[in-house]
Design an enzyme around this catalytic site. Structure first.
Site, short mmCIF file in Angstrom:
data_model
loop_
_atom_site.label_atom_id
_atom_site.label_comp_id
_atom_site.label_asym_id
_atom_site.label_seq_id
_atom_site.Cartn_x
_atom_site.Cartn_y
_atom_site.Cartn_z
N ALA A 56 -30.92 9.69 9.31
CA ALA A 56 -30.01 8.37 9.19
C ALA A 56 -30.19 7.76 10.86
O ALA A 56 -29.34 8.23 11.72
CB ALA A 56 -28.67 8.96 9.18
N GLY B 78 -23.42 7.84 17.17
CA GLY B 78 -24.08 8.63 16.32
C GLY B 78 -23.80 8.53 14.77
O GLY B 78 -22.62 7.18 14.57
N ASN B 79 -23.87 9.13 13.93
CA ASN B 79 -23.45 9.19 12.61
C ASN B 79 -22.85 10.59 11.98
O ASN B 79 -23.49 11.59 12.53
CB ASN B 79 -24.34 8.35 11.67
CG ASN B 79 -25.62 8.92 11.51
OD1 ASN B 79 -25.62 9.67 10.98
ND2 ASN B 79 -26.58 8.21 12.16
N HIS B 80 -22.72 10.51 10.75
CA HIS B 80 -22.15 11.91 10.27
C HIS B 80 -23.38 12.57 9.40
O HIS B 80 -22.87 13.47 8.76
CB HIS B 80 -20.97 11.76 9.18
CG HIS B 80 -19.73 11.38 10.00
ND1 HIS B 80 -19.24 12.31 10.95
CD2 HIS B 80 -18.97 10.28 10.09
CE1 HIS B 80 -18.03 11.80 11.38
NE2 HIS B 80 -18.03 10.36 10.83
#
Ligand code: CTP
Ligand code: CA
Length: 226
Positions: free
Chosen positions: A100, A33-35
């Site tokens: 994102a 995943g990402n922030h």
């Protein structure tokens, strides 16, 4: 002139917004995943709604409350986000892809939790479908398509390249170089670039105020309905 149309210039228009990260499963308990917090996309959805639009928000996993009077379509992976965005795209006049999206996803998802064994371990990944570029390829004359670009170097050229390659009307370049701009913050510093290569540079602002700037440019593109 209609009083409500002046205050709600997007009344009768459908808008589609994507927001948040995607999670790409590795096994039943892990993901890539990402922030991304989703705040930028949620603020844009809210602002479009406040201008009168009928908004569908395709959202990856976030900690944000479900906004009122907006249709939220929750998704997890890039593949699910693509499917949801394609479903709502045809009827949308304004499409803003601020999610994102993971660029790569595991080729295989392990059906059981992967056990630790060797000192080194790698996972084979494959590219996800570029949702924005897919929609750009289907865009009709009466649709406005807006994307984001997150860059750390050669920012303007990279963003302009994405604008052209993905057939966008304009692109919002996120400056990661400035403190207080980007993923985990409540503020953002953006440059908006159009197809003629003209750019408007905005100062560091709250994501709500950045959403207002983006929507004021959207209004310039929408023919006024008198
Ligand atoms: N995007 C998308 N689907 C993907 C990847 C990106 O719709 N699979 C969209 C994002 O929502 C954003 C825009 O494309 O609006 C640009 O995302 P970004 O990560 O900056 O660019 P990429 O094209 O993925 O290129 P790179 O990460 O290599 O810079
Ligand atoms: Ca990317």
């Amino acid at each position: 002139e209609n009083y409500s149309n002046q205050n709600l210039p997007l009344l009768g228009k459908k808008a589609l917004v994507s927001a948040g990260p995607t999670y790409e499963a590795i096994d039943p308990v892990r993901f890539i995943g990402n922030h991304s917090s989703g705040k930028m996309g949620y603020a844009i959805a809210q602002q479009l709604k406040d201008l009168g639009a009928d908004v569908t928000l395709v959202s990856g996993p976030t900690a944000l409350p479900k906004p009122d009077q907006i249709t939220v379509v929750p998704v997890t992976s890039a593949a699910e986000m693509l499917q949801a965005c394609e479903k709502y795209f045809d009827h949308a006049a304004i499409i803003v892809m601020s999610a994102a999206v993971a660029d790569y996803t595991p080729i295989e998802v392990a059906s059981q939790k992967i056990k630790k064994k060797e000192d080194e371990f790698s996972i084979a990944l494959k590219k996800t479908t570029d949702i924005l570029a897919t929609l750009g390829g289907k865009k009709k004359k009466d649709q406005l398509l807006i994307g984001f670009a997150l860059e750390t170097n050669n920012e303007f050229e990279n963003a302009k390249d994405k604008l052209v390659r993905k057939n966008l009307d304009f692109i919002v370049l996120n400056s990661m170089q400035d403190q207080g701009a980007g993923f985990a913050t409540d503020t953002n510093k953006v440059t908006i670039i159009n197809r003629s290569g003209e750019s408007s540079v905005f100062p560091l602002k709250s994501k709500e105020d950045v959403a207002k700037d983006i929507c004021s440019i959207i209004l310039q593109y929408i023919p006024s309905t008198i």
